[in-house]
Design a protein around this motif. Structure first.
Motif, PDB file in Angstrom:
ATOM      1  N   SER A  48       0.691  -1.223   0.127  1.00 26.21           N
ATOM      2  CA  SER A  48       0.006   0.049   0.143  1.00 26.21           C
ATOM      3  C   SER A  48       0.861   1.375   0.057  1.00 26.21           C
ATOM      4  N   ARG A  49       1.964   1.188   0.739  1.00 25.53           N
ATOM      5  CA  ARG A  49       2.915   2.366   0.779  1.00 25.53           C
ATOM      6  C   ARG A  49       3.567   2.576  -0.657  1.00 25.53           C
ATOM      7  N   LYS A  50       3.732   1.468  -1.247  1.00 24.35           N
ATOM      8  CA  LYS A  50       4.569   1.660  -2.642  1.00 24.35           C
ATOM      9  C   LYS A  50       3.526   2.162  -3.312  1.00 24.35           C
ATOM     10  N   THR A  51       2.222   1.864  -3.688  1.00 29.16           N
ATOM     11  CA  THR A  51       1.507   2.295  -4.496  1.00 29.16           C
ATOM     12  C   THR A  51       1.058   3.612  -4.173  1.00 29.16           C
ATOM     13  N   GLU A  52       0.911   3.864  -2.812  1.00 24.66           N
ATOM     14  CA  GLU A  52       0.685   5.489  -2.757  1.00 24.66           C
ATOM     15  C   GLU A  52       1.972   6.397  -3.391  1.00 24.66           C
ATOM     16  N   ILE A  53       3.137   5.898  -3.226  1.00 23.22           N
ATOM     17  CA  ILE A  53       4.276   6.660  -3.644  1.00 23.22           C
ATOM     18  C   ILE A  53       4.207   6.598  -5.132  1.00 23.22           C
ATOM     19  N   LYS A  54       3.898   5.719  -5.845  1.00 25.35           N
ATOM     20  CA  LYS A  54       3.833   5.533  -7.170  1.00 25.35           C
ATOM     21  C   LYS A  54       2.970   6.597  -7.808  1.00 25.35           C
ATOM     22  N   THR A  55       1.497   6.560  -7.116  1.00 27.08           N
ATOM     23  CA  THR A  55       0.486   7.511  -7.384  1.00 27.08           C
ATOM     24  C   THR A  55       0.895   8.757  -7.336  1.00 27.08           C
ATOM     25  N   ARG A  56       1.524   9.280  -6.389  1.00 28.78           N
ATOM     26  CA  ARG A  56       1.825  10.853  -5.910  1.00 28.78           C
ATOM     27  C   ARG A  56       2.640  11.248  -7.038  1.00 28.78           C
ATOM     28  N   MET A  57       3.852  10.307  -7.388  1.00 27.96           N
ATOM     29  CA  MET A  57       4.870  10.391  -8.321  1.00 27.96           C
ATOM     30  C   MET A  57       4.336  10.797  -9.651  1.00 27.96           C
ATOM     31  N   LYS A  58       3.279   9.837 -10.012  1.00 27.74           N
ATOM     32  CA  LYS A  58       2.509  10.070 -11.402  1.00 27.74           C
ATOM     33  C   LYS A  58       1.805  11.386 -11.424  1.00 27.74           C
ATOM     34  N   LYS A  59       1.173  11.757 -10.312  1.00 29.77           N
ATOM     35  CA  LYS A  59       0.526  12.966 -10.184  1.00 29.77           C
ATOM     36  C   LYS A  59       1.375  14.455 -10.483  1.00 29.77           C
ATOM     37  N   VAL A  60       2.771  14.215  -9.896  1.00 24.42           N
ATOM     38  CA  VAL A  60       3.424  15.284  -9.911  1.00 24.42           C
ATOM     39  C   VAL A  60       4.024  15.476 -11.305  1.00 24.42           C
ATOM     40  N   PHE A  61       4.426  14.179 -11.872  1.00 25.02           N
ATOM     41  CA  PHE A  61       4.980  14.384 -13.346  1.00 25.02           C
ATOM     42  C   PHE A  61       3.797  14.580 -14.252  1.00 25.02           C
ATOM     43  N   ALA A  62       2.565  14.160 -14.154  1.00 21.90           N
ATOM     44  CA  ALA A  62       1.365  14.744 -15.084  1.00 21.90           C
ATOM     45  C   ALA A  62       1.175  16.189 -14.970  1.00 21.90           C
ATOM     46  N   ALA A  63       1.454  16.656 -13.778  1.00 23.48           N
ATOM     47  CA  ALA A  63       1.269  18.225 -13.575  1.00 23.48           C
ATOM     48  C   ALA A  63       2.542  18.846 -14.200  1.00 23.48           C
ATOM     49  N   ASP A  65       4.041  17.694 -16.917  1.00 18.74           N
ATOM     50  CA  ASP A  65       3.889  17.647 -18.236  1.00 18.74           C
ATOM     51  C   ASP A  65       2.781  18.713 -18.810  1.00 18.74           C
ATOM     52  N   GLU A  66       1.823  18.679 -18.094  1.00 14.40           N
ATOM     53  CA  GLU A  66       0.772  19.724 -18.295  1.00 14.40           C
ATOM     54  C   GLU A  66       1.341  21.125 -18.330  1.00 14.40           C
ATOM     55  N   MET A  67       2.048  21.234 -17.319  1.00 12.75           N
ATOM     56  CA  MET A  67       2.475  22.618 -17.230  1.00 12.75           C
ATOM     57  C   MET A  67       3.547  23.008 -18.445  1.00 12.75           C
ATOM     58  N   LYS A  68       4.328  21.987 -19.131  1.00 11.90           N
ATOM     59  CA  LYS A  68       5.562  22.157 -20.036  1.00 11.90           C
ATOM     60  C   LYS A  68       4.460  22.311 -21.292  1.00 11.90           C
ATOM     61  N   LYS A  69       3.491  21.745 -21.472  1.00 11.11           N
ATOM     62  CA  LYS A  69       2.605  21.625 -22.821  1.00 11.11           C
ATOM     63  C   LYS A  69       2.076  23.195 -22.656  1.00 11.11           C
ATOM     64  N   LYS A  70       1.683  23.569 -21.787  1.00 11.31           N
ATOM     65  CA  LYS A  70       1.106  25.048 -21.598  1.00 11.31           C
ATOM     66  C   LYS A  70       2.138  26.293 -21.796  1.00 11.31           C
ATOM     67  N   GLY A  71       3.333  25.772 -21.388  1.00 13.15           N
ATOM     68  CA  GLY A  71       4.427  26.657 -21.489  1.00 13.15           C
ATOM     69  C   GLY A  71       4.341  27.844 -20.309  1.00 13.15           C
ATOM     70  N   ALA A  72       3.490  27.564 -19.254  1.00 15.73           N
ATOM     71  CA  ALA A  72       3.275  28.340 -18.425  1.00 15.73           C
ATOM     72  C   ALA A  72       4.501  28.310 -17.378  1.00 15.73           C
ATOM     73  N   SER A  73       4.916  29.496 -16.838  1.00 15.82           N
ATOM     74  CA  SER A  73       5.919  29.607 -16.008  1.00 15.82           C
ATOM     75  C   SER A  73       5.903  30.928 -15.119  1.00 15.82           C
ATOM     76  N   SER A  74       4.703  31.343 -14.763  1.00 16.68           N
ATOM     77  CA  SER A  74       4.148  32.239 -13.614  1.00 16.68           C
ATOM     78  C   SER A  74       4.185  31.473 -12.429  1.00 16.68           C
TER      79      SER A  74
END
Length: 108
Positions: A48-63, A65-74
């Motif tokens: 359960s701990r490993k799953t939670e870590i993987k989920t949090r890391m995926k959320k960070v990477f997804a965010a 990637d989304e920020m990179k696509k938008k080109g937002a840096s404010s």
């Protein structure tokens, strides 16, 4: 007479040592069952701990990637990602308290 007494003591000591070595200590049969029960409980906890870590890391990477696509840096655009990173670090730090160094590298 003193010499003979010492000789008998040495002989009896050797006898005790030989008898102790002849019967090696055995593990209890119940200890194997207990180890299996504890291992299963730890496996479920760690999974359960490993799953939670993987989920949090995926959320960070997804965010990111989304920020990179938008080109937002404010600063307003970066703030939600920083919050996700802080939450991920918190979860990772709590999870790796008793783990070996391999899992601790995920924090870096």
């Amino acid at each position: 007479m003193g010499f003979q007494g010492e000789y008998r003591d040495a002989q009896s000591r050797r006898g005790v040592v030989i008898r102790a070595m002849a019967d090696p200590p055995r593990r209890k049969e119940d200890s194997a069952v207990k180890r299996a029960r504890i291992a299963e409980a730890r496996r479920i906890y760690n999974k359960s701990r490993k799953t939670e870590i993987k989920t949090r890391m995926k959320k960070v990477f997804a965010a990111l990637d989304e920020m990179k696509k938008k080109g937002a840096s404010s600063p307003e655009d970066i703030k939600p990602v920083e919050v996700l990173i802080a939450e991920a670090y918190s979860i990772i730090d709590k999870a790796v308290k008793g783990w070996n160094s391999t899992q601790k590298h995920r924090r870096k």
